[in-house]
Design a protein around this motif. Structure first.
Motif, PDB file in Angstrom:
ATOM      1  N   GLN A   8     -64.150 -38.027 -17.920  1.00 21.30           N
ATOM      2  CA  GLN A   8     -63.095 -38.340 -18.459  1.00 21.30           C
ATOM      3  C   GLN A   8     -63.665 -38.786 -20.031  1.00 21.30           C
ATOM      4  O   GLN A   8     -63.829 -38.247 -21.332  1.00 21.30           O
ATOM      5  CB  GLN A   8     -62.270 -39.536 -18.725  1.00 21.30           C
ATOM      6  N   VAL A   9     -65.217 -40.098 -20.004  1.00 21.35           N
ATOM      7  CA  VAL A   9     -66.094 -40.242 -21.371  1.00 21.35           C
ATOM      8  C   VAL A   9     -66.749 -38.710 -21.722  1.00 21.35           C
ATOM      9  O   VAL A   9     -67.273 -38.631 -22.638  1.00 21.35           O
ATOM     10  CB  VAL A   9     -66.489 -41.490 -20.894  1.00 21.35           C
ATOM     11  N   ILE A  10     -67.371 -37.678 -20.301  1.00 16.19           N
ATOM     12  CA  ILE A  10     -67.678 -36.690 -21.249  1.00 16.19           C
ATOM     13  C   ILE A  10     -67.389 -35.669 -21.776  1.00 16.19           C
ATOM     14  O   ILE A  10     -67.108 -35.311 -23.030  1.00 16.19           O
ATOM     15  CB  ILE A  10     -68.396 -35.825 -20.092  1.00 16.19           C
ATOM     16  N   ALA A  11     -66.285 -35.822 -21.480  1.00 14.33           N
ATOM     17  CA  ALA A  11     -65.173 -35.004 -22.724  1.00 14.33           C
ATOM     18  C   ALA A  11     -64.685 -36.025 -23.888  1.00 14.33           C
ATOM     19  O   ALA A  11     -65.316 -35.096 -24.884  1.00 14.33           O
ATOM     20  CB  ALA A  11     -63.789 -34.508 -21.814  1.00 14.33           C
ATOM     21  N   LEU A  12     -64.366 -36.571 -23.610  1.00 10.13           N
ATOM     22  CA  LEU A  12     -64.345 -37.656 -25.198  1.00 10.13           C
ATOM     23  C   LEU A  12     -65.606 -37.679 -26.148  1.00 10.13           C
ATOM     24  O   LEU A  12     -65.982 -37.006 -27.170  1.00 10.13           O
ATOM     25  CB  LEU A  12     -64.539 -39.109 -24.763  1.00 10.13           C
ATOM     26  N   LEU A  40     -71.858 -25.447 -29.057  1.00  9.41           N
ATOM     27  CA  LEU A  40     -71.244 -24.233 -28.583  1.00  9.41           C
ATOM     28  C   LEU A  40     -71.631 -23.493 -27.447  1.00  9.41           C
ATOM     29  O   LEU A  40     -71.019 -22.709 -26.774  1.00  9.41           O
ATOM     30  CB  LEU A  40     -72.232 -23.372 -29.782  1.00  9.41           C
ATOM     31  N   ASP A  41     -72.958 -24.128 -26.432  1.00  7.75           N
ATOM     32  CA  ASP A  41     -72.896 -23.754 -25.358  1.00  7.75           C
ATOM     33  C   ASP A  41     -71.858 -23.888 -23.944  1.00  7.75           C
ATOM     34  O   ASP A  41     -71.551 -22.961 -23.557  1.00  7.75           O
ATOM     35  CB  ASP A  41     -73.998 -24.256 -24.425  1.00  7.75           C
ATOM     36  N   SER A  42     -71.183 -25.286 -24.363  1.00  5.95           N
ATOM     37  CA  SER A  42     -70.259 -25.207 -23.731  1.00  5.95           C
ATOM     38  C   SER A  42     -68.341 -24.519 -23.715  1.00  5.95           C
ATOM     39  O   SER A  42     -67.843 -24.040 -22.728  1.00  5.95           O
ATOM     40  CB  SER A  42     -69.491 -26.619 -23.892  1.00  5.95           C
ATOM     41  N   ILE A  54     -71.003 -28.968 -17.753  1.00 10.05           N
ATOM     42  CA  ILE A  54     -70.505 -28.129 -19.134  1.00 10.05           C
ATOM     43  C   ILE A  54     -71.217 -28.721 -20.449  1.00 10.05           C
ATOM     44  O   ILE A  54     -71.495 -27.721 -20.809  1.00 10.05           O
ATOM     45  CB  ILE A  54     -69.514 -28.365 -19.104  1.00 10.05           C
ATOM     46  N   TYR A  55     -72.273 -29.564 -19.732  1.00  8.14           N
ATOM     47  CA  TYR A  55     -73.168 -30.135 -21.400  1.00  8.14           C
ATOM     48  C   TYR A  55     -74.292 -30.655 -20.902  1.00  8.14           C
ATOM     49  O   TYR A  55     -74.903 -31.430 -21.507  1.00  8.14           O
ATOM     50  CB  TYR A  55     -72.693 -31.539 -21.924  1.00  8.14           C
ATOM     51  N   GLY A  56     -75.090 -30.241 -20.354  1.00  6.56           N
ATOM     52  CA  GLY A  56     -76.244 -29.767 -20.012  1.00  6.56           C
ATOM     53  C   GLY A  56     -77.139 -30.138 -18.634  1.00  6.56           C
ATOM     54  O   GLY A  56     -77.887 -30.573 -18.127  1.00  6.56           O
ATOM     55  N   GLY A  57     -75.787 -31.334 -17.212  1.00  3.95           N
ATOM     56  CA  GLY A  57     -76.555 -31.170 -16.224  1.00  3.95           C
ATOM     57  C   GLY A  57     -75.644 -33.243 -15.974  1.00  3.95           C
ATOM     58  O   GLY A  57     -75.757 -34.119 -16.765  1.00  3.95           O
ATOM     59  N   GLU A  58     -76.210 -33.667 -15.189  1.00  2.00           N
ATOM     60  CA  GLU A  58     -75.901 -34.840 -14.618  1.00  2.00           C
ATOM     61  C   GLU A  58     -77.392 -35.599 -15.818  1.00  2.00           C
ATOM     62  O   GLU A  58     -76.637 -36.914 -16.122  1.00  2.00           O
ATOM     63  CB  GLU A  58     -76.742 -35.109 -13.338  1.00  2.00           C
TER      64      GLU A  58
END
Length: 208
Positions: A8-12, A40-42, A54-58
């Motif tokens: 959730q905090v990744i999405a936020l 934009l990659d996402s 979705i945002y580059g990895g762990e």
């Protein structure tokens, strides 16, 4: 921290980073490419194994979304006054726009079809930040999301907003913001969590 809270905090963080970039480019005509690229990659990642991918990895998402993470923590914590009010307004507006979209099944289907086309188009360009890709994302937003009953009003310097490449960037970033808002909802996030779950969300942001 549960995996759900981490996701959730990744999405936020992505949501607030999009809101910040819209604010910056509308007022200055410039956007930090290191912050823009992961957003934009996402938009073009449809089948990630997990949220952080979705945002580059762990190990990369926290750096890629560093500005959004900081702003989200400030907004939910005790430092909200330090955040540009436009950033908060855009973040909330993106959540509201996504809520409208989620109720329009026909529009959702159309957005999905156009995203499939964008993914195929991406194969012909070196990056998602190529001007042709930004123009395509802008066109998708203009043809779909901007036709809903709720429209996000971007305020800034007209000298920049009247320039087509800049207005296209703004719409592409808004599309990325809606992507983050969709992810937030899919992960169980709701607007009322900003009041009820503030402490746990801030704690999750501080851990990673």
């Amino acid at each position: 921290m549960s995996n759900r809270e981490k996701d959730q905090v990744i999405a936020l963080s992505a949501l607030f980073q999009a809101a910040e970039l819209v604010t910056k480019i509308a007022k200055t005509g410039q956007a930090d490419q290191t912050l823009l690229t992961p957003l934009l990659d996402s938009v073009l990642i449809m089948d990630a194994a997990n949220t952080c991918d979705i945002y580059g990895g762990e190990w990369e998402w926290s750096t890629n979304l560093s500005q959004g993470k900081k702003l989200c923590k400030q907004t939910l914590g005790n430092d909200r006054s330090a955040v540009d009010p436009d950033i908060i307004r855009y973040a909330l507006s993106l959540l509201h726009l996504e809520a409208k979209l989620s109720k329009d099944k026909e529009m959702l289907s159309l957005v999905g079809q156009k995203l499939d086309h964008l993914v195929r188009q991406r194969e012909h360009f070196d990056s998602s930040t190529h001007s042709n890709m930004i123009a395509a994302m802008s066109g998708l937003y203009q043809d779909t999301l901007s036709t809903l009953s709720f429209r996000i009003q971007v305020q800034g310097d007209s000298r920049y907003l009247q320039q087509n490449p800049i207005s296209e960037q703004v719409r592409a970033i808004l599309l990325a913001g809606v992507r983050a808002a969709i992810l937030w909802r899919q992960l169980g996030g709701r607007r009322w969590h900003f009041l009820i779950k503030r402490k746990s969300l801030v704690a999750a942001l501080e851990r990673r």
